[in-house]
Design a protein around this motif. Structure first.
Motif, short mmCIF file in Angstrom:
data_model
loop_
_atom_site.label_atom_id
_atom_site.label_comp_id
_atom_site.label_asym_id
_atom_site.label_seq_id
_atom_site.Cartn_x
_atom_site.Cartn_y
_atom_site.Cartn_z
N PHE A 88 0.90 -1.16 0.00
CA PHE A 88 0.00 0.00 0.00
C PHE A 88 0.94 1.21 0.00
O PHE A 88 1.51 1.56 1.03
CB PHE A 88 -0.93 -0.04 1.21
N CYS A 89 1.13 1.78 -1.19
CA CYS A 89 2.27 2.67 -1.40
C CYS A 89 1.93 4.15 -1.40
O CYS A 89 2.78 4.99 -1.73
CB CYS A 89 3.03 2.28 -2.66
N GLY A 90 0.68 4.49 -1.01
CA GLY A 90 0.34 5.90 -0.88
C GLY A 90 0.67 6.70 -2.12
O GLY A 90 0.30 6.31 -3.24
N ASP A 91 1.39 7.80 -1.95
CA ASP A 91 1.74 8.66 -3.08
C ASP A 91 3.21 8.51 -3.48
O ASP A 91 3.81 9.45 -4.02
CB ASP A 91 1.44 10.13 -2.76
N PHE A 92 3.79 7.34 -3.22
CA PHE A 92 5.15 7.08 -3.69
C PHE A 92 5.13 6.69 -5.16
O PHE A 92 5.74 7.35 -6.00
CB PHE A 92 5.80 5.99 -2.84
N LEU A 93 4.42 5.63 -5.50
CA LEU A 93 4.33 5.17 -6.88
C LEU A 93 2.87 5.06 -7.31
O LEU A 93 2.02 4.63 -6.53
CB LEU A 93 4.98 3.78 -7.02
N PHE A 94 2.61 5.46 -8.53
CA PHE A 94 1.32 5.25 -9.18
C PHE A 94 1.54 4.45 -10.46
O PHE A 94 2.67 4.22 -10.86
CB PHE A 94 0.67 6.60 -9.55
N LYS A 95 0.45 4.07 -11.09
CA LYS A 95 0.57 3.41 -12.39
C LYS A 95 1.13 4.41 -13.40
O LYS A 95 0.48 5.38 -13.76
CB LYS A 95 -0.78 2.87 -12.86
N GLY A 96 2.38 4.19 -13.81
CA GLY A 96 3.02 5.03 -14.80
C GLY A 96 3.55 6.35 -14.29
O GLY A 96 4.04 7.17 -15.07
N SER A 97 3.49 6.59 -12.98
CA SER A 97 3.89 7.89 -12.47
C SER A 97 4.40 7.75 -11.03
O SER A 97 4.44 6.66 -10.47
CB SER A 97 2.71 8.87 -12.53
N ILE A 98 4.77 8.91 -10.47
CA ILE A 98 5.29 8.95 -9.10
C ILE A 98 4.65 10.13 -8.37
O ILE A 98 4.02 10.99 -8.98
CB ILE A 98 6.83 9.11 -9.08
N GLY A 99 4.85 10.16 -7.05
CA GLY A 99 4.34 11.27 -6.26
C GLY A 99 5.07 12.57 -6.55
O GLY A 99 6.26 12.57 -6.89
N ARG A 100 4.36 13.67 -6.40
CA ARG A 100 4.95 14.99 -6.66
C ARG A 100 6.01 15.32 -5.62
O ARG A 100 5.94 14.89 -4.47
CB ARG A 100 3.87 16.06 -6.66
N VAL A 101 6.98 16.11 -6.04
CA VAL A 101 8.05 16.52 -5.13
C VAL A 101 8.20 18.03 -5.06
O VAL A 101 9.24 18.55 -4.67
CB VAL A 101 9.40 15.87 -5.53
N ASP A 102 7.11 18.74 -5.40
CA ASP A 102 7.15 20.21 -5.38
C ASP A 102 6.30 20.79 -4.25
O ASP A 102 6.02 21.99 -4.24
CB ASP A 102 6.70 20.77 -6.73
N PHE A 103 5.90 19.97 -3.31
CA PHE A 103 5.14 20.45 -2.16
C PHE A 103 6.10 20.89 -1.05
O PHE A 103 7.26 20.47 -1.01
CB PHE A 103 4.24 19.34 -1.60
N PRO A 104 5.61 21.72 -0.12
CA PRO A 104 6.40 21.93 1.10
C PRO A 104 6.69 20.58 1.76
O PRO A 104 5.83 19.70 1.79
CB PRO A 104 5.47 22.79 1.97
N TYR A 105 7.91 20.45 2.24
CA TYR A 105 8.40 19.23 2.90
C TYR A 105 8.74 18.10 1.93
O TYR A 105 9.17 17.04 2.38
CB TYR A 105 7.41 18.71 3.98
N SER A 106 8.52 18.31 0.63
CA SER A 106 9.00 17.33 -0.35
C SER A 106 10.50 17.50 -0.55
O SER A 106 11.07 18.55 -0.25
CB SER A 106 8.28 17.50 -1.69
N ASP A 107 11.13 16.44 -1.10
CA ASP A 107 12.57 16.45 -1.27
C ASP A 107 12.92 15.66 -2.54
O ASP A 107 12.94 14.43 -2.52
CB ASP A 107 13.25 15.82 -0.05
N PRO A 108 13.18 16.35 -3.66
CA PRO A 108 13.47 15.65 -4.91
C PRO A 108 14.67 14.71 -4.81
O PRO A 108 14.65 13.61 -5.39
CB PRO A 108 13.74 16.79 -5.89
N THR A 109 15.71 15.12 -4.08
CA THR A 109 16.89 14.26 -3.95
C THR A 109 16.55 12.98 -3.23
O THR A 109 16.97 11.88 -3.63
CB THR A 109 18.01 15.01 -3.22
N ALA A 110 15.75 13.09 -2.17
CA ALA A 110 15.32 11.90 -1.44
C ALA A 110 14.45 11.00 -2.32
O ALA A 110 14.56 9.77 -2.26
CB ALA A 110 14.56 12.30 -0.18
N MET A 111 13.62 11.61 -3.15
CA MET A 111 12.77 10.81 -4.04
C MET A 111 13.61 10.02 -5.03
O MET A 111 13.33 8.84 -5.30
CB MET A 111 11.77 11.70 -4.78
N LYS A 112 14.65 10.63 -5.57
CA LYS A 112 15.52 9.89 -6.49
C LYS A 112 16.11 8.67 -5.81
O LYS A 112 16.14 7.56 -6.37
CB LYS A 112 16.65 10.79 -7.00
N LYS A 113 16.58 8.85 -4.59
CA LYS A 113 17.15 7.72 -3.85
C LYS A 113 16.10 6.65 -3.56
O LYS A 113 16.38 5.45 -3.63
CB LYS A 113 17.78 8.22 -2.55
#
Length: 197
Positions: A134-159
């Motif tokens: 149950f992966c919440g907003d980490f992975l979707f079908k063909g897509s991923i969770g947004r990383v442009d919100f407050p408290y998001s971290d693009p570098t962490a998402m890449k890892k």
């Protein structure tokens, strides 16, 4: 295992009821989830949050009060339950258990692991139960969770995406929005998103 799902609220956030050995686990009860959850559970034992965004936790407090069950939330996101950081008017709730990264919790004899995939939020996790995430907003079908919100971290998402690419087994993904998919299928598109972030 029995899985029931209903999209909730304006963002059509998937709320899940997962029944294992006659015990109901409520995953991400979003806006307006309370009555549906109550109508479709017979033995609720816990509320599980994949992360702290308002559209996934809106009904936490009401369900906790009415069902008398504990809330489990990744420790990196517990502040979002309490403080409404996006000023959406989210009813305040409090995690009874702040789950540590990659911790396995045992609830009513059922074990599940909160795999930590930060990026969308600091605490974003995929709750692994058997061969299902149950992966919440980490992975979707063909897509991923947004990383442009407050408290998001693009570098962490890449890892996190790189970690998902290395995960050794295929699992079925039940995301926070949209249809189910599999990790094997998403591994075909994750490299694109790693480059695109």
């Amino acid at each position: 295992m029995k899985i029931q799902m209903q999209p909730m609220g304006a963002y059509q956030t998937n709320c899940y009821i997962v029944t294992v050995d006659g015990k109901d686990f409520i995953v991400d009860p979003g806006v307006g989830a309370t009555e549906w959850v109550i109508a479709h559970t017979t033995n609720p034992v816990a509320i599980l949050n994949t992360h702290g965004h308002f559209d996934h936790v809106w009904s936490n407090a009401e369900l906790k009060e009415r069902l008398k069950v504990p809330i489990y939330c990744p420790e990196g996101d517990v502040f979002m339950l309490e403080k409404d950081p996006f000023s959406q008017g989210t009813p305040s709730s409090r995690a009874d258990v702040a789950v540590k990264p990659d911790e396995t919790v045992i609830i009513e004899g059922i074990g599940m692991k909160f795999l930590h995939f930060p990026g969308h939020t600091p605490g974003t996790s995929a709750i692994e139960l058997g061969d299902i995430w149950f992966c919440g907003d980490f992975l979707f079908k063909g897509s991923i969770g947004r990383v442009d919100f407050p408290y998001s971290d693009p570098t962490a998402m890449k890892k996190s995406l790189e970690r998902a690419m290395e995960y050794p087994k295929n699992v079925t993904l039940h995301p926070g929005h949209g249809p189910n998919t599999t990790l094997e299928a998403e591994k075909r598109v994750i490299p694109y998103w790693i480059k695109a972030i």
